[in-house]
Design an enzyme around this catalytic site. Structure first.
Site, short mmCIF file in Angstrom:
data_model
loop_
_atom_site.label_atom_id
_atom_site.label_comp_id
_atom_site.label_asym_id
_atom_site.label_seq_id
_atom_site.Cartn_x
_atom_site.Cartn_y
_atom_site.Cartn_z
NE ARG A 57 -1.38 2.47 2.66
CZ ARG A 57 -0.71 3.50 3.10
NH1 ARG A 57 -0.43 4.51 2.31
NH2 ARG A 57 -0.26 3.54 4.34
CG ASP A 58 3.34 4.27 2.85
OD1 ASP A 58 3.68 5.07 1.97
OD2 ASP A 58 3.16 4.62 4.02
CB SER A 115 2.28 11.32 6.93
OG SER A 115 1.11 11.05 7.65
CG HIS A 149 2.28 4.62 9.16
ND1 HIS A 149 1.96 3.61 8.27
CD2 HIS A 149 2.84 5.61 8.42
CE1 HIS A 149 2.33 3.98 7.04
NE2 HIS A 149 2.85 5.18 7.10
CE1 TYR A 157 0.90 12.43 4.11
CE2 TYR A 157 0.57 12.69 1.76
CZ TYR A 157 0.43 11.94 2.91
OH TYR A 157 -0.18 10.72 2.85
#
Lengths: 339, 339
Positions: free
Chosen positions: A14-15, A168, A195, A286
């Site tokens: 996913r990431d 993130s 995370h 981000y």
């Protein structure tokens, strides 16, 4: 320090999508799922990098359809549950229902660290569907630990049974991580997750710090395959967890071999800490801004780091990548004036 | 946590030697010295990877002579002091005197963590020469914090004014680091230093933990250029120090640019965490075993990781690399028996 079992939620599929512009093939998804499953990780996340509904002009089309991504993971995971990421606004209730039909058992509903309100319907619907629901508070460095806790409480009130501190941008120091997780531990009845990204080379260290403060669910990806400087690398995390005698279910050698022999060859460029990703962690911007800043930097002849520093000062959040062009133009003009 | 200035001792031109088999050219040494000096690091180490006298059949010949390495660094460092590494047994009092004549102002006398006794003459002679003397206790994970302190006390009694905890194999966890540094802080009057490697992805984190416990001198190299998985990377360390508002004298952008534009292109292969270097950190074997294990693994058809695990169990220390062939042969025999 507690001595509880750590549940590894693997995000390679996913990431890791970000690191190859969402271009995993079905065959790769099948192989990587089998390897992660065989290594012993408890949850495998498989979705477009930006979650359900992410395959689009704005975020980039994935190679395979959402259905194929999820069902391929589900079909190849013998023991692990499959999780999906959902960012309300990008993904909808319909996406969620379909993911559930396709076999996803866990949904992680992700919002910006100050916007938990938008997760209410999705968390409630997921619970009605019988899915395990996780609240995922992104860019957790962008607000105080106290504010982050308030947002976490909202997610808990909607029914999330695990709440994550999501670094993130890889911008949290170890103390930043400790303050957030310990506050969650004192005030929430949910399981707590962490995370991490490795921009400041603290992915593993922050994960261990999070565990020490009470987090029992940790995200990681093989070889760190993920956005920016990459995620906490599974095999590195497991090596340290093993040294600390913290049970985690993952076979170290299998995760090392999968990272080295399968994931690294898939990478389009090495997932590592370089000037740009380090700048992301340092400024706290981000990671989705990275490619845009690189491109704009080239186009306008300015240092991408200066763009990111300026963007950080402006308080930009995910979705405001279009600010970059303006910033690059302004910086280019200033350079001309002073040249 | 104290809020003291951190002295960065840059080891790009010493530990970094290992990463290119000691083949830096004079031109590279000059350029890298100027870049480190301009970035603001206070001490620049320039010596064969294995220290004075290291250029030999056993450890590999350096491209340039010892004199050229040291004098090139000295000539190009406007503000920084130049340090040299000396492992008694490889380097001698004569080497030390010559290094001093060539302009080295700091000597780091390095011994295995349980063998500080062999540093006595060298530390005393260095003090007589008016050099700054640093005791460097390598493979610090291989003995208890209490034993390490006893060895440190010996070095202090010989006249060393700084004593380092040296995590040669990148095998210390953050708690391991804290225990050693805090014990030094409580019991020594010297300055305390920390030298980390990144095998477990904890180079930066351990350096910060060391600072928090009282270490004020930290080793780092640009882009992590160094043995095994590399050293703590200067630019990553400085980014975190800056975020924590810990003064360190180094310009972040200059160190990032030097790492990215000058050091990474010099690397023969990327200095990174891979299966072998992670295994080194996990098992705690000295990084000089890495290449030998790779070669023997290929020659005898066995997994280099199994060789290193076995070597670690045997308690091998630096200098016993010749054990590897025997181990590889035994493993190969066992494979045949069970095949």
């Amino acid at each position: 320090m507690s001595n509880e079992y750590v549940t590894i939620n693997d995000v390679t599929l996913r990431d890791g999508m970000h690191a190859i512009r969402h271009q995993y093939t079905k065959e790769q998804i099948a192989e990587v799922t089998r390897l992660i499953d065989a290594s012993g990780a408890d949850i495998i996340e498989a979705t477009h990098g930006d979650g359900l509904g992410g395959s689009s002009i704005q975020f980039g089309f994935s190679k395979e359809t959402e259905k194929d991504i999820i069902t391929t993971a589900v079909d190849n995971a013998k023991n692990a549950k499959v999780s999906v990421l959902l960012l309300p606004g990008i993904g909808t209730i319909d996406h969620l229902k379909r993911a559930n039909e396709w076999g996803a058992q866990v949904v992680r509903v992700a919002t910006h660290c100050t916007e938990a309100d938008v997760s209410e319907q999705h968390i409630k619907t997921a619970n009605e569907l019988g899915m395990e629901t996780v609240g995922f508070l992104m860019m957790a460095h962008r607000t105080s630990p106290e504010n982050l806790l308030n947002e976490a409480k909202k997610m808990a009130s909607y029914g999330a049974t695990t709440i994550y501190v999501v670094d993130s941008a890889g911008a949290l120091t170890m103390d930043d991580t400790r303050r957030r997780i310990s506050l969650f531990k004192e005030n929430l009845d949910t399981e707590i997750g962490f995370h991490g990204h490795n921009n400041l080379s603290l992915g593993v260290a922050n994960s261990i710090a999070a565990y020490e403060e009470g987090a029992t669910r940790i995200d990681a990806s093989l070889a760190g395959m993920g956005a920016g400087a990459g995620n906490t690398a599974t095999e590195q995390l497991v090596a340290v967890l093993n040294k600390l005698e913290i049970a985690n279910g993952v076979d170290l050698y299998k995760s090392m071999d999968a990272a080295e022999n399968v994931i690294k060859p898939i990478m389009e460029r090495p997932v590592q800490i370089d000037s740009l990703s380090l700048t992301l962690g340092y400024t706290g911007v981000y990671s989705s801004f990275l490619l845009f800043a690189e491109r704009a930097g080239k186009e306008y002849g300015v240092d991408p780091r200066d763009i990111l520093v300026e963007i950080a000062n402006m308080g930009a959040v995910g979705g405001q990548e279009d600010w970059i062009i303006g910033v690059a133009q302004d910086l280019a003009k200033k350079q001309k004036v002073y040249a």
